[in-house]
Design an enzyme around this catalytic site. Structure first.
Site, PDB file in Angstrom:
ATOM      1  N   THR A   5     -20.151  15.242 -14.075  1.00 37.02           N
ATOM      2  CA  THR A   5     -20.628  14.077 -14.817  1.00 37.02           C
ATOM      3  C   THR A   5     -20.209  12.814 -14.089  1.00 37.02           C
ATOM      4  O   THR A   5     -19.382  12.857 -13.177  1.00 37.02           O
ATOM      5  CB  THR A   5     -20.093  14.076 -16.272  1.00 37.02           C
ATOM      6  OG1 THR A   5     -20.875  13.184 -17.064  1.00 37.02           O
ATOM      7  CG2 THR A   5     -18.628  13.656 -16.356  1.00 37.02           C
ATOM      8  N   CYS A  15     -16.951   5.507 -20.487  1.00 38.36           N
ATOM      9  CA  CYS A  15     -16.838   6.745 -21.270  1.00 38.36           C
ATOM     10  C   CYS A  15     -15.649   7.563 -20.757  1.00 38.36           C
ATOM     11  O   CYS A  15     -15.122   7.315 -19.673  1.00 38.36           O
ATOM     12  CB  CYS A  15     -18.102   7.590 -21.129  1.00 38.36           C
ATOM     13  SG  CYS A  15     -19.550   6.917 -21.970  1.00 38.36           S
ATOM     14  N   HIS A  61     -18.352  14.370 -22.762  1.00 37.35           N
ATOM     15  CA  HIS A  61     -18.567  13.032 -22.192  1.00 37.35           C
ATOM     16  C   HIS A  61     -18.940  12.138 -23.366  1.00 37.35           C
ATOM     17  O   HIS A  61     -20.010  12.273 -23.940  1.00 37.35           O
ATOM     18  CB  HIS A  61     -19.705  13.107 -21.176  1.00 37.35           C
ATOM     19  CG  HIS A  61     -20.036  11.792 -20.512  1.00 37.35           C
ATOM     20  ND1 HIS A  61     -20.585  11.735 -19.254  1.00 37.35           N
ATOM     21  CD2 HIS A  61     -19.917  10.506 -20.920  1.00 37.35           C
ATOM     22  CE1 HIS A  61     -20.790  10.452 -18.928  1.00 37.35           C
ATOM     23  NE2 HIS A  61     -20.397   9.699 -19.935  1.00 37.35           N
TER      24      HIS A  61
END
Length: 202
Positions: A43, A48, A65
């Site tokens: 990712t 985040c 996430h």
């Protein structure tokens, strides 16, 4: 009550990664993935955070996430923001336990929370996300074996659940507009061009 749009979704973007010569799952904001297979979960994080959680005995592991929505007092245990973050963590942990992981064997590595949303520094989005994930894991008495939180850079995170290895590449120069747009609305696919940055092993 957590709205449907805020719930975590199981990632469906699975592909073959030529660089690492294995199957891989790419997770976007608001998604998670877990597996017992010898594969990669990847990712890209701005403000985040992702928790990489695995059973250190079986190698069953996964990654989420997520971002705490703005609004409400993040320190309040009843705030909508906190409930959402808790939901994001619980879904991954519960799915791992249902798949056969043992709670006493779980360990975590956590990443993200960068100050990459220009103009949003007043609400410290990244810091709030980073503090939340650490506080949550502490409350759950889950061992955190590595962390790379805060700072000002987006990160590309490669997690190999079977071995527990995580590679992190800080994206020093990238087209962050897309990353910011995705983080703000969990929308279109990320188009970040990683340029420079050292890869760190966790």
């Amino acid at each position: 009550m957590i709205q449907e749009s805020a719930k975590e979704h199981f990632a469906t973007n699975v592909y073959y990664d030529r660089t690492f010569d294995c199957d891989a799952a790419k997770i976007l904001p608001g998604e998670y993935y877990f597996t017992g297979k010898d594969m990669l979960i990847v990712t890209v994080l701005g403000s985040c955070v992702s928790a990489c959680i695995r059973d250190k005995v079986s190698g069953l592991g996964g990654m989420n996430h997520f971002m705490l929505p703005d609004g409400g007092d993040a320190n309040s245990p009843v705030s909508a923001s906190m409930r959402y973050g808790t939901n994001a963590m619980e879904i991954l942990i519960n799915d791992l336990l249902k798949a056969g992981a043992k709670r006493e064997n779980l360990e975590a590595k956590v990443f993200g929370g960068g100050a990459v949303l220009r103009g949003f520094t007043a609400i410290n989005v990244g810091e709030r996300n980073a503090a939340f994930v650490m506080n949550y894991l502490r409350a759950e008495k889950m061992r955190v074996v590595a962390e790379d939180l805060n700072d000002i850079y987006p990160r590309k995170v490669y997690f190999f659940p079977r071995s527990g290895k995580v590679l992190v590449k800080k994206l020093m120069t990238a087209h962050n507009e897309t990353l910011v747009a995705r983080e703000l609305d969990y929308a279109s696919r990320l188009k970040v061009a990683p340029v420079g940055g050292e890869v760190e092993l966790f």
